[in-house]
Design an enzyme around this catalytic site. Structure first.
Site, PDB file in Angstrom:
ATOM      1  N   TRP A  35       0.857  -1.183   0.000  1.00  0.00           N
ATOM      2  CA  TRP A  35       0.000   0.000   0.000  1.00  0.00           C
ATOM      3  C   TRP A  35       0.895   1.235   0.000  1.00  0.00           C
ATOM      4  CZ3 TRP A  35      -1.763   2.903   4.743  1.00  0.00           C
ATOM      5  CH2 TRP A  35      -2.773   3.820   4.444  1.00  0.00           C
ATOM      6  N   ASP A  89      -0.795  -5.373   9.439  1.00  0.00           N
ATOM      7  CA  ASP A  89      -1.783  -4.393   8.995  1.00  0.00           C
ATOM      8  C   ASP A  89      -3.037  -5.171   8.599  1.00  0.00           C
ATOM      9  OD1 ASP A  89      -3.260  -2.309   8.046  1.00  0.00           O
ATOM     10  OD2 ASP A  89      -1.925  -1.793   6.387  1.00  0.00           O
ATOM     11  N   LYS A 131     -13.153  -0.972   5.440  1.00  0.00           N
ATOM     12  CA  LYS A 131     -13.604  -1.873   4.384  1.00  0.00           C
ATOM     13  C   LYS A 131     -14.534  -2.946   4.920  1.00  0.00           C
ATOM     14  CE  LYS A 131      -9.576  -0.107   2.780  1.00  0.00           C
ATOM     15  NZ  LYS A 131      -8.583   0.625   3.617  1.00  0.00           N
TER      16      LYS A 131
END
Length: 234
Positions: free
Chosen positions: A102, A186, A223
């Site tokens: 990311w 993460d 999300k």
């Protein structure tokens, strides 16, 4: 998100929102500085399971954060403080990110450590074969210096979508344990990989069973619950 790329909160989330709005006893007072106690407790249970011995022993510390990005920032800030690093320090934290990862990971690591960081990468995606480069990742982990921080994607790797298998996760955990590397997970897409929140957390249990006494996890609900504008994380 839906077919128009708009956030799509789950029906359960919308119902919960209405319950909160209609609760006559809703608390508008200041919250504890580390967040809502019930939110923190349920986050721990979501990650580790209600019956996890770590939770029973009170060995998991949790802080509410401004989404997953805020949680990453807090994590790197804590690692900097725990390492007694200042802007004048010659010693730097060594942080490994997957290649690719990311885009914000490296910037958040830099800002959270106030620049006291050397960012390196470990191989993850083999472009020619279009697959997860397990051997390359393991080789890079084995070559990483002691106490390096390894930023790992819990599931649904961003941006490749490729995840290690169960056996590969075991070998990754064993390599990191043997080389005294620090895992920082993460967790932005829990539930997106297998469809099960519980199943997608299995890498954490592999690391626990491998004997890790310390690790960090940043958790985002943007999300998994469609709460993009709520900045909800821990």
């Amino acid at each position: 998100r839906n077919d128009d790329a708009k956030p799509m909160p789950l029906p359960s989330v919308l119902e919960a929102e209405q319950r909160v709005k209609n609760d006559p006893n809703y608390n508008f007072e200041y919250l504890p500085i580390d967040g809502i106690p019930a939110f923190k407790r349920l986050t721990r249970q979501l990650l580790f399971g209600k019956e996890c011995e770590l939770l029973k022993e009170g060995r998991v510390a949790t802080a509410q954060a401004l989404g997953g990005t805020g949680a990453l920032r807090l994590g790197f800030e804590l690692l900097r403080i725990g390492s007694n690093l200042s802007n004048e320090s010659e010693t730097k934290l060594v942080v490994y990110c997957s290649e690719p990862t990311w885009p914000n990971h490296q910037k958040v690591a830099h800002d959270g450590t106030r620049g006291n960081v050397e960012i390196r990468t470990y191989r993850y995606y083999e472009k020619e074969k279009k697959c997860f480069d397990f051997e390359g990742m393991l080789e890079d982990l084995n070559a990483a210096p002691k106490n390096s921080i390894i930023l790992l994607h819990l599931c649904a790797h961003n941006p490749t979508g490729y995840d290690p298998s169960t056996e590969e996760w075991r070998k990754i955990a064993n390599s990191m344990k043997a080389n005294q590397l620090f895992p920082f997970f993460d967790n932005a897409y829990q539930g997106f990989c297998s469809g099960s929140l519980e199943t997608d957390s299995f890498p954490l249990h592999i690391f626990l069973n491998s004997g890790f006494d310390e690790m960090m996890i940043s958790c985002s609900y943007s999300k998994s619950l469609g709460l993009y504008n709520e900045r909800c994380g821990a």
